[in-house]
Design an enzyme around this catalytic site. Structure first.
Site, PDB file in Angstrom:
ATOM      1  CB  THR A  47      -0.968  -0.005   1.199  1.00 50.17           C
ATOM      2  OG1 THR A  47      -0.240  -0.225   2.408  1.00 50.17           O
ATOM      3  CG2 THR A  47      -2.012  -1.104   1.040  1.00 50.17           C
ATOM      4  CE  LYS A  70       0.417  -3.451   3.594  1.00 51.79           C
ATOM      5  NZ  LYS A  70      -0.215  -2.399   4.480  1.00 51.79           N
ATOM      6  CB  THR A  81       2.977  -8.976  11.911  1.00 52.27           C
ATOM      7  OG1 THR A  81       3.640  -8.044  11.096  1.00 52.27           O
ATOM      8  CG2 THR A  81       2.522 -10.157  11.102  1.00 52.27           C
ATOM      9  CD  GLU A 115       2.765   5.074   6.378  1.00 52.33           C
ATOM     10  OE1 GLU A 115       1.961   4.378   5.729  1.00 52.33           O
ATOM     11  OE2 GLU A 115       2.435   5.788   7.335  1.00 52.33           O
ATOM     12  CG  ASN A 128       0.016   8.111   7.792  1.00 50.28           C
ATOM     13  OD1 ASN A 128      -0.652   7.096   7.675  1.00 50.28           O
ATOM     14  ND2 ASN A 128       1.336   8.079   7.912  1.00 50.28           N
ATOM     15  CB  SER A 159      -6.520  11.773  -1.672  1.00 49.54           C
ATOM     16  OG  SER A 159      -5.278  12.061  -1.075  1.00 49.54           O
TER      17      SER A 159
END
Length: 441
Positions: free
Chosen positions: A177, A204, A215, A301, A436, A441
């Site tokens: 993702t 992932k 997880t 991230e 985030n 979007s």
């Protein structure tokens, strides 16, 4: 000297994690085939549907899984739990996973959708109660069943399953993702009699990472024959030392699942807890799971640093783990790491408010805290606290050098026992908020 945030953001974006962490080849377990495609669920047109199949005709595969403890468990989590409960982990021959939609908090209709996905794969392989379901993506949206159903039929009807490297890599891509790279590892191992077996792992995750008995999404598959109950015990032990020891942002997903399939395609004795090789295989699976879990943190991230938090010489393992986790989850610690600020007070503060089970685990007069360099530069250890006493004359230049490294360690020596726990975390950057802030979007 601290580096400006603008330069740090630029550095984070220019690190080519794909080249660093994605393999160019691999070895894979016998008797498994995989397939993936773009069903159209993802708006960007990337792969979003994947299937793992046991093709070993001589033995059905056994399965184990560890799931999220989030109270709002997603429909695929509940359906997979039903499959494992109904089969006792025996004869589970497939995993189907989609990305782009989590099918979480979708009520009874979401449950029906997940059951239909599993049932469709079961029909194709001619076995009942034989498929685990996994989903990841946006919470609160139903699966686009027309696209998912068509995709499953296409994979089977067009015989798109393969066992080559590209098939496995594409499968890893299909569950991504916000990931910046697919997470795929594979290795060969030996039993004591020289018999070779293979482990392959896919995971992932880059955000919403703070698991508890679970997880993100992950698969581990092996061609060893392992008794179902033994497989579950083995996976649970591995997860407790790997995927339960990572943190990116402190959030635990509704969909967190890691599962393991063992199909017995290697011709050897069945591994159970009385087998002479049980402890060896258990250890190998645990170390393998650690490698797979660490890739998730490396892809945190917006992260610019991979940080090992090592708590040693604790009175017990649970408290070592609690302290390591508390430091790893501290937004102030993570922000200081991003800013390359040697603010050891934030580390000590996190230790101090840790909810310990045994207060004797923490003796303020015995604790030592250090930064550890991982690039073989000298001095390797920079002591910040020695036996509870702050080191007021620390070398700030050396501290800046260590904190500028992409990999570093925070070492906490409790001085109250002999137990140890490692956690893996990352820093917190502006980019995390950007990613985030507009995820949907």
């Amino acid at each position: 000297m601290r580096v400006s945030s603008a330069l740090l953001q630029k550095a984070a974006k220019t690190v080519d994690k794909y080249s660093l962490y994605v393999p160019k080849s691999g070895v894979f377990p016998k008797g498994f085939k995989v397939a993936s495609l773009a069903s159209g669920v993802k708006k960007n047109g990337n792969r979003d549907l994947g299937i793992i199949l046991n093709t070993n005709k001589s033995r059905p595969s056994n399965a184990a899984a560890v799931f999220t403890t989030n109270r709002f468990k997603a429909a695929p989590v509940l359906v997979s739990k039903q499959v494992l409960d109904g089969s006792s982990g025996e004869g589970v021959n497939a995993i189907v996973a989609n990305s782009g939609c989590a099918n979480a908090v979708t009520g009874e209709l979401g449950m029906q959708d997940a059951q239909k996905v599993a049932g469709q794969v079961n029909a194709h392989i001619g076995k009942e109660n034989s498929t685990l379901v996994m989903s990841t993506g946006v919470i609160g949206q139903r699966l686009q069943m027309d696209k998912i159903s068509k995709g499953i039929n296409t994979l089977f009807d067009q015989k798109q399953f393969g066992s080559d490297f590209n098939s496995w890599l594409n499968l890893a891509k299909s569950i991504c993702t916000t990931d910046t790279f697919p997470k795929l590892i594979s290795s060969k191992f030996q039993l004591s009699d020289g018999t070779e077996y293979t482990l392959t792992g896919i995971s992932k995750g880059a955000g919403m990472i703070c698991p508890n008995m679970a997880t993100l999404l992950g698969f581990i598959v092996t061609d060893l024959p392992i008794k179902a109950s033994t497989l579950q015990a083995m996976l649970t032990a591995a997860v407790n030392r790997s995927f339960n020891c990572i943190s990116v942002d402190g959030d635990m997903s509704t969909n967190d699942t890691i599962c393991m399939l063992a199909n017995g395609a290697v011709d050897t004795f069945v591994i159970d807890e009385a087998s002479p090789d049980f402890e060896q295989v258990k250890s190998q699976v645990t170390e393998f799971a650690k490698q797979l879990a660490q890739l998730v943190v490396r892809d945190g991230e917006g992260a610019t640093k991979f940080v090992t938090v090592n708590v040693k010489n604790s009175a017990n393992f649970k408290d070592a783990r609690i302290i390591a986790e508390t430091i790893s989850n501290s937004m102030l610690v993570k922000s200081a790491l991003y800013g390359q600020d040697a603010n050891w007070g934030r580390i000590l503060c996190a230790i101090g408010y840790s909810k310990l089970e045994n207060l004797a685990s923490l003796d303020e007069s015995k604790i030592n805290v250090s930064f550890i360099a991982t690039d073989n530069s000298s001095p390797r250890e920079l002591k910040l606290i020695a036996n509870g006493v702050p080191q007021f004359d620390i070398d700030e230049n050396r501290a800046s050098e260590i904190l500028a490294l992409p990999d570093l360690e925070i070492l906490v020596d409790m001085g109250t026992g002999s137990e140890e726990c490692q956690f893996w975390t990352c820093d917190l950057s502006h980019e995390y908020v950007t990613i985030n802030g507009d995820y949907r979007s």
